[in-house]
Design a protein around this motif. Structure first.
Motif, short mmCIF file in Angstrom:
data_model
loop_
_atom_site.label_atom_id
_atom_site.label_comp_id
_atom_site.label_asym_id
_atom_site.label_seq_id
_atom_site.Cartn_x
_atom_site.Cartn_y
_atom_site.Cartn_z
N LEU A 223 0.82 -1.20 0.00
CA LEU A 223 0.00 0.00 0.00
C LEU A 223 0.86 1.26 0.00
CD1 LEU A 223 -2.79 -0.94 2.58
CD2 LEU A 223 -2.83 -1.17 0.08
N ASP A 224 0.34 2.29 -0.65
CA ASP A 224 1.00 3.60 -0.67
C ASP A 224 0.65 4.31 0.65
OD1 ASP A 224 2.07 6.06 -1.17
OD2 ASP A 224 0.65 6.61 -2.75
N VAL A 225 1.49 4.12 1.64
CA VAL A 225 1.26 4.71 2.95
C VAL A 225 2.34 5.76 3.21
CG1 VAL A 225 0.04 2.73 3.90
CG2 VAL A 225 2.53 2.79 4.01
N PRO A 226 2.16 6.60 4.22
CA PRO A 226 3.13 7.68 4.46
C PRO A 226 4.52 7.17 4.78
CG PRO A 226 1.05 8.14 5.56
CD PRO A 226 0.96 6.73 5.06
N PRO A 227 5.54 8.01 4.58
CA PRO A 227 6.91 7.61 4.93
C PRO A 227 7.00 7.20 6.40
CG PRO A 227 6.92 9.64 3.65
CD PRO A 227 5.49 9.36 3.98
N GLY A 228 7.81 6.18 6.66
CA GLY A 228 7.95 5.68 8.01
C GLY A 228 6.94 4.61 8.37
N TYR A 229 6.13 4.19 7.39
CA TYR A 229 5.12 3.15 7.61
C TYR A 229 5.23 2.10 6.51
CZ TYR A 229 2.94 6.10 11.12
OH TYR A 229 2.72 6.84 12.26
N ALA A 230 4.73 0.92 6.80
CA ALA A 230 4.59 -0.15 5.81
C ALA A 230 3.15 -0.62 5.84
CB ALA A 230 5.53 -1.30 6.11
N GLY A 231 2.61 -1.00 4.69
CA GLY A 231 1.22 -1.45 4.64
C GLY A 231 1.03 -2.50 3.57
N CYS A 232 0.08 -3.39 3.82
CA CYS A 232 -0.21 -4.46 2.86
C CYS A 232 -1.69 -4.81 2.93
CB CYS A 232 0.62 -5.70 3.16
SG CYS A 232 0.51 -6.99 1.88
N LEU A 233 -2.21 -5.26 1.80
CA LEU A 233 -3.60 -5.67 1.66
C LEU A 233 -3.65 -7.09 1.12
CD1 LEU A 233 -6.73 -4.47 1.23
CD2 LEU A 233 -6.04 -4.76 -1.14
N ALA A 234 -4.63 -7.87 1.60
CA ALA A 234 -4.88 -9.21 1.05
C ALA A 234 -6.36 -9.34 0.76
CB ALA A 234 -4.44 -10.29 2.03
N ILE A 235 -6.70 -9.89 -0.41
CA ILE A 235 -8.09 -10.07 -0.80
C ILE A 235 -8.22 -11.45 -1.44
CG2 ILE A 235 -7.67 -8.92 -3.01
CD1 ILE A 235 -10.56 -8.01 -3.04
N GLU A 236 -9.33 -12.11 -1.18
CA GLU A 236 -9.54 -13.44 -1.76
C GLU A 236 -9.86 -13.31 -3.25
OE1 GLU A 236 -11.28 -17.75 -0.54
OE2 GLU A 236 -12.28 -16.00 0.31
N GLY A 237 -9.20 -14.14 -4.06
CA GLY A 237 -9.43 -14.09 -5.50
C GLY A 237 -8.57 -13.02 -6.16
N ALA A 238 -9.03 -12.59 -7.32
CA ALA A 238 -8.27 -11.61 -8.10
C ALA A 238 -8.48 -10.20 -7.56
CB ALA A 238 -8.69 -11.67 -9.56
N LEU A 239 -7.43 -9.41 -7.59
CA LEU A 239 -7.48 -8.02 -7.14
C LEU A 239 -7.60 -7.11 -8.34
CD1 LEU A 239 -7.18 -5.74 -5.04
CD2 LEU A 239 -4.69 -6.02 -5.25
N GLY A 240 -8.61 -6.24 -8.31
CA GLY A 240 -8.78 -5.24 -9.36
C GLY A 240 -8.08 -3.95 -9.00
N GLN A 241 -8.85 -2.88 -8.89
CA GLN A 241 -8.28 -1.56 -8.60
C GLN A 241 -8.32 -1.26 -7.10
OE1 GLN A 241 -10.50 1.25 -11.01
NE2 GLN A 241 -9.23 0.88 -12.78
N LEU A 242 -7.33 -0.50 -6.66
CA LEU A 242 -7.34 0.09 -5.32
C LEU A 242 -7.84 1.51 -5.43
CD1 LEU A 242 -3.92 -1.06 -3.80
CD2 LEU A 242 -6.15 -2.15 -3.56
N GLN A 243 -8.83 1.85 -4.62
CA GLN A 243 -9.43 3.18 -4.67
C GLN A 243 -9.24 3.84 -3.30
OE1 GLN A 243 -13.50 2.24 -5.48
NE2 GLN A 243 -13.07 1.30 -7.46
N PHE A 244 -8.28 4.77 -3.22
CA PHE A 244 -8.13 5.53 -1.98
C PHE A 244 -9.24 6.57 -1.93
CE2 PHE A 244 -3.94 3.64 -1.61
CZ PHE A 244 -3.78 3.56 -0.23
N ALA A 245 -10.10 6.43 -0.95
CA ALA A 245 -11.26 7.31 -0.85
C ALA A 245 -10.83 8.71 -0.41
CB ALA A 245 -12.27 6.75 0.13
N PRO A 246 -11.51 9.72 -0.90
CA PRO A 246 -11.19 11.08 -0.47
C PRO A 246 -11.61 11.32 0.97
CG PRO A 246 -13.17 11.08 -1.81
CD PRO A 246 -12.63 9.68 -1.84
N GLY A 247 -10.96 12.27 1.58
CA GLY A 247 -11.35 12.67 2.92
C GLY A 247 -12.62 13.49 2.90
N PRO A 248 -13.09 13.89 4.09
CA PRO A 248 -14.34 14.65 4.16
C PRO A 248 -14.23 16.03 3.58
CG PRO A 248 -13.29 14.55 6.32
CD PRO A 248 -12.48 13.68 5.40
#
Length: 248
Positions: A223-248
């Protein structure tokens, strides 16, 4: 991604709900929350949580951990309420056999979700019916990384870690955690039995686990997370697009 745009409070459930759209099958919607920016939202966030949730929040050891847990849980409620079209305070939860949170059956929804927080950030992942797990970790020195690897990592994961050194530890750890959380079936009892490591340089990869139903196939990605962090995602089956939702 411009992470500075995350530095704003989630203090308007109605505005946040208008930004909630269920992702297409295979896609994942992600919400990355800057927790210190939620300071001052405590009265609103507290009002959204049930008593049992507040008991868990108040059981945290420090004020910072309590504030992080409160903001993370309240934001999760706002996101799910927006997707369901109901007030955030009315979202009802249940849990699986091994404790993985899920929406209660009364919502009659296919929505799957997962939440993680570490340091100043939390991340929420949402899918339309696919099991999902997410992990974010603040990168910090881990002097005992070899000892942890020996008891928690598969042989291949240990080889990847030895090649990459301590800098590779959190990339491997977040992948392992994301996959464990996605399965929700107690793989934590035998961590070295499955392999979640990526090939060197890969940002997306696949893994398999086995349970009573047979072989389950997973897609993982960093995952594209801020510097100084690590992130990962797991999903069952095929992965399509990642959509970072906008803030309020």
């Amino acid at each position: 991604m411009d992470h500075s745009r995350l530095h704003r409070p989630f203090d308007d459930p109605a505005a946040l709900a208008r930004r909630c759209t269920l992702p297409a099958p295979g896609d994942v919607q992600l919400w990355l929350v800057h927790l210190p920016s939620q300071a001052g939202c405590e009265p609103l966030h507290t009002a959204l949580l049930m008593n049992a949730e507040m008991q868990k929040v108040n059981a945290k050891a420090t004020a910072a951990l309590r504030q992080a847990a409160l903001a993370s849980r309240a934001t999760l409620r706002m996101v799910l309420g927006g997707l369901l079209g109901i007030p955030a305070s009315e979202v009802a939860f249940t849990s699986g056999h091994h404790g993985k949170p899920a929406l209660a059956a009364c919502h009659r929804s296919r929505i799957e979700f997962n939440l993680s927080h570490s340091g100043d950030y939390s991340v929420i992942a949402v899918t339309d019916g696919q099991a999902v797990g997410v992990d974010i970790e603040q990168v910090r020195p881990v002097p005992e990384w070899r000892e942890i690897a020996a008891s928690h990592f598969s042989p291949r994961e240990r080889r990847v870690l030895e090649a990459g050194g301590p800098d590779a530890f959190f990339a491997l750890w977040t992948g392992k955690e994301a996959l464990i959380k996605a399965t929700g079936d107690g793989l934590v009892d035998d961590l070295p039995s499955f392999d979640s490591a990526a090939e060197p340089g890969a940002s997306r990869w696949e893994a398999c686990t086995t349970d009573a139903t047979g072989i389950r196939r997973w897609s993982l990605c960093t995952l594209d997370v801020p510097p100084g962090y690590a992130g990962c995602l797991a999903i069952e089956g095929a992965l399509g697009q990642l959509q970072f939702a906008p803030g309020p």
